[in-house]
Scaffold this motif. Structure first.
Motif, PDB file in Angstrom:
ATOM      1  N   PHE A  24       0.839  -1.208   0.000  1.00  0.00           N
ATOM      2  CA  PHE A  24       0.000   0.000   0.000  1.00  0.00           C
ATOM      3  C   PHE A  24       0.872   1.257   0.000  1.00  0.00           C
ATOM      4  N   GLU A  25       1.936   1.234   0.811  1.00  0.00           N
ATOM      5  CA  GLU A  25       2.851   2.394   0.856  1.00  0.00           C
ATOM      6  C   GLU A  25       3.399   2.691  -0.545  1.00  0.00           C
ATOM      7  N   PHE A  43      -6.008   1.422   2.019  1.00  0.00           N
ATOM      8  CA  PHE A  43      -5.337   0.194   2.451  1.00  0.00           C
ATOM      9  C   PHE A  43      -6.176  -1.026   2.052  1.00  0.00           C
ATOM     10  N   ASP A  44      -7.485  -0.960   2.309  1.00  0.00           N
ATOM     11  CA  ASP A  44      -8.352  -2.109   2.035  1.00  0.00           C
ATOM     12  C   ASP A  44      -8.348  -2.486   0.551  1.00  0.00           C
ATOM     13  N   ALA A  45      -8.337  -1.484  -0.310  1.00  0.00           N
ATOM     14  CA  ALA A  45      -8.366  -1.762  -1.752  1.00  0.00           C
ATOM     15  C   ALA A  45      -7.106  -2.494  -2.198  1.00  0.00           C
ATOM     16  N   GLN A  49      -4.478  -6.241  -4.982  1.00  0.00           N
ATOM     17  CA  GLN A  49      -3.135  -6.502  -5.496  1.00  0.00           C
ATOM     18  C   GLN A  49      -2.528  -7.737  -4.820  1.00  0.00           C
ATOM     19  N   MET A  50      -2.795  -7.882  -3.516  1.00  0.00           N
ATOM     20  CA  MET A  50      -2.295  -9.045  -2.787  1.00  0.00           C
ATOM     21  C   MET A  50      -2.912 -10.317  -3.375  1.00  0.00           C
ATOM     22  N   ASP A  51      -4.195 -10.244  -3.718  1.00  0.00           N
ATOM     23  CA  ASP A  51      -4.884 -11.400  -4.322  1.00  0.00           C
ATOM     24  C   ASP A  51      -4.290 -11.702  -5.700  1.00  0.00           C
TER      25      ASP A  51
END
Ligand SMILES: CC(C)(COP(=O)(O)OP(=O)(O)OC[C@H]1O[C@@H](n2cnc3c(N)ncnc32)[C@H](O)[C@@H]1OP(=O)(O)O)[C@@H](O)C(=O)NCCC(=O)NCCS
Length: 176
Positions: A24-25, A43-45, A49-51
C-alpha cells in the motif's frame, strides 16, 4: 516449493499477507504511481493486489517476489513475472521499488536473477515489458538489462483523463 532467490545484496522471497502495508505504501506513493499502471487510495483496496500476487502463484500463471535486504529486515519493492503463457514460452516483467531505494541498482540486480530464473527454470523464451514513454527510470533499467525497444502503442490508455503512450520492450533467450 516457493523459489526464493538470492543475489549479492538481495533476498527475493514469497510475498506474505503482512506485506500489504508496504505494498500500500508503494502503490499509493505519488512518485511510484506517477508511472505505474496500478494504484490504490485505501489500504483495504490494496488487498486486490495481494490477491493478484497470490493467484499468480496458486494458478501457476506467473511468479512474484518481495525484494528485500539480504537479512529480510528491509522491504524494497516487488518484482513480477505475470501473464505466463506456457504454450508460447513467454511472460511479462514488472517491478516497483519504494522511492527511498531508487538509483542503487536494486531493480537491475533483482531483475537479473529473475530473468535468469525465467529462462532457466520456467523455460521462458520471451519476456516483455511495457512502460509509459516518459518513465525514464524504467526505460533505462530495461535497456541496461538488455531489453530491446519494439514499438510504441500510441494513446492506448487513459490515465488521469489523458491518453498515454506505452512503449514495448522485450528480451529473448538466445540460448533456448
Ligand atoms: C523503475 C524503477 C524500478 C528503477 O529502479 P532502480 O533500482 O532505481 O533502478 P536501477 O538503480 O537498477 O537503475 C538502472 C539504470 O536506470 C537508471 N535510472 C534509474 N532511475 C532513473 C531515472 N529516474 N531517470 C534516468 N535514469 C534512471 C540508472 O541510472 C541505471 O543506469 P546506469 O547504471 O547506466 O546509471 C524505479 O524507478 C521505480 O520503482 N519506479 C516507479 C515504478 C515503475 O515505474 N515501475 C516500472 C513500470 S514499467
Amino acid at each position: 516449493m516457493f523459489p526464493t532467490l538470492h543475489t549479492h545484496r538481495l533476498l527475493l522471497r514469497e510475498i506474505i499477507a503482512e506485506d500489504i502495508h508496504k505494498v500500500f505504501e508503494g502503490l499509493s506513493h505519488p512518485d511510484v504511481i506517477k508511472h505505474y499502471g496500478i494504484s490504490f487510495t485505501t489500504f483495504d483496496a490494496t488487498q486486490e493486489q495481494m490477491d493478484w500476487y497470490a493467484n499468480m502463484i496458486k494458478n501457476d500463471t506467473g511468479r512474484c517476489w518481495a525484494i528485500c535486504s539480504k537479512d529480510n529486515s528491509i522491504f524494497y519493492g516487488v518484482i513480477t513475472l505475470p501473464f505466463w503463457e506456457k504454450q508460447h514460452r513467454k511472460a511479462e516483467l514488472g517491478y516497483w521499488l519504494l522511492p527511498a531505494f531508487w538509483k542503487q541498482n536494486i531493480a537491475t540486480e533483482a531483475a537479473q536473477i529473475v530473468i535468469e530464473y525465467a529462462f532457466n527454470k520456467m523455460n521462458i523464451h520471451r519476456l516483455k515489458a511495457e512502460t509509459e514513454d516518459d518513465n525514464f527510470g524504467s526505460i533505462a533499467t530495461l535497456k541496461k538489462l538488455g531489453f530491446l525497444y519494439e514499438g510504441t502503442q500510441r494513446e492506448c490508455e487513459i490515465k488521469d483523463g489523458k491518453f498515454i503512450n506505452l512503449e514495448i520492450y522485450a528480451l529473448l533467450n538466445k540460448q533456448a
